[in-house]
Design a protein around this motif. Structure first.
Motif, PDB file in Angstrom:
ATOM      1  N   GLU A 123      -4.848   5.134   7.967  1.00 47.57           N
ATOM      2  CA  GLU A 123      -6.012   5.863   7.458  1.00 47.57           C
ATOM      3  C   GLU A 123      -7.311   5.125   7.788  1.00 47.57           C
ATOM      4  O   GLU A 123      -8.184   4.954   6.927  1.00 47.57           O
ATOM      5  N   GLN A 165       1.144   4.015   1.576  1.00 47.75           N
ATOM      6  CA  GLN A 165       1.555   4.662   2.824  1.00 47.75           C
ATOM      7  C   GLN A 165       2.651   3.887   3.554  1.00 47.75           C
ATOM      8  O   GLN A 165       3.177   4.337   4.565  1.00 47.75           O
ATOM      9  N   TYR A 206       0.865  -1.185   0.000  1.00 46.99           N
ATOM     10  CA  TYR A 206       0.000   0.000   0.000  1.00 46.99           C
ATOM     11  C   TYR A 206       0.898   1.230   0.000  1.00 46.99           C
ATOM     12  O   TYR A 206       2.019   1.206   0.510  1.00 46.99           O
ATOM     13  N   THR A 210      -2.889  10.151   2.077  1.00 47.21           N
ATOM     14  CA  THR A 210      -3.728  10.763   1.059  1.00 47.21           C
ATOM     15  C   THR A 210      -3.809  12.276   1.292  1.00 47.21           C
ATOM     16  O   THR A 210      -3.675  13.066   0.367  1.00 47.21           O
ATOM     17  N   ASP A 211      -4.019  12.684   2.570  1.00 49.04           N
ATOM     18  CA  ASP A 211      -4.022  14.099   2.956  1.00 49.04           C
ATOM     19  C   ASP A 211      -2.636  14.445   3.497  1.00 49.04           C
ATOM     20  O   ASP A 211      -2.327  14.222   4.651  1.00 49.04           O
ATOM     21  N   LYS A 212      -1.796  15.009   2.664  1.00 50.37           N
ATOM     22  CA  LYS A 212      -0.407  15.291   3.028  1.00 50.37           C
ATOM     23  C   LYS A 212      -0.265  16.504   3.952  1.00 50.37           C
ATOM     24  O   LYS A 212       0.807  16.751   4.493  1.00 50.37           O
ATOM     25  N   GLY A 267      -7.342   1.836   5.483  1.00 55.45           N
ATOM     26  CA  GLY A 267      -8.613   2.391   5.027  1.00 55.45           C
ATOM     27  C   GLY A 267      -9.829   1.687   5.581  1.00 55.45           C
ATOM     28  O   GLY A 267     -10.888   1.684   4.951  1.00 55.45           O
TER      29      GLY A 267
END
Length: 200
Positions: A77, A5, A3, A155-157, A24
């Motif tokens: 996440e 991350q 994945y 995903t949200d840096k 996720g």
């Protein structure tokens, strides 16, 4: 690399391999009075204990490092995570890693890692929101609890690590009992209260 991350740290000799991973997911939990054992001796067992001049500050019993898997348990996440009443022990690297997760409750968890095994943090909270850690006992070979913000793989840096509350815990570490500020992202609204320490 299962994945995006995921990561390892070559300088510290741990890879991106893990024992348990949730990516996720929502409404996910590890509960009960059982034990999850990372079998660290199968990796560290052949490594010799080193005594470097700087280890007088931390790792007073010396430390050892060798090629091994990374974090034992990863929640990446995820939303609405619960880890409760379980014993986690003998992790080859960080024991419980929360990365970019939200609404997390860690309660009554016991973590035991050998004092001379490097990088065996108890709980790492990285780029997370709304996390409570309570009534835990952590005795480990690196940081007991680390609050971090290294969101560059998420995903949200730009994610902020915030609203973290750690209370009523007994923490023992060969490095930092509490470490706040690893990474380059923003960390805010963090509270530690009623903490007892045997060593750090």
């Amino acid at each position: 690399d299962a994945y995006p991350q995921n990561f390892g740290v070559a300088d510290e000799e741990w890879t991106g391999g893990h024992l348990l991973v949730a990516v996720g997911c929502h409404d996910v939990a590890i509960t009960g009075l059982g034990t999850i054992d990372g079998n660290s001796e199968s990796f560290f067992g052949k490594a010799s204990v080193k005594h470097e001049p700087w280890t007088a500050y931390g790792w007073r019993e010396g430390f050892r490092r060798t090629k091994r898997p990374g974090q034992m348990i990863n929640f990446v996440e995820c939303e609405r995570v619960r880890v409760e009443n379980v014993t986690l022990q003998n992790s080859p690297s960080w024991c419980l890693f929360l990365y970019g997760s939200e609404t997390v409750n860690i309660h009554g968890v016991r973590i035991f890692n050998l004092p001379y095994n490097a990088n065996t943090d108890g709980i790492d909270i990285d780029s997370c929101r709304y996390v409570t850690v309570s009534d835990c006992i952590i005795d480990t070979g690196d940081d007991a609890i680390a609050v971090r913000n290294g969101a560059k793989r998420l995903t949200d840096k730009e994610r902020v690590c915030e609203y973290i509350n750690v209370s009523n815990c007994v923490l023992s570490a060969c490095a930092c009992m509490v470490r706040v500020g690893v990474g380059s992202g923003l960390i805010r609204h963090v509270r530690f209260s009623n903490i007892t320490s045997k060593r750090s």
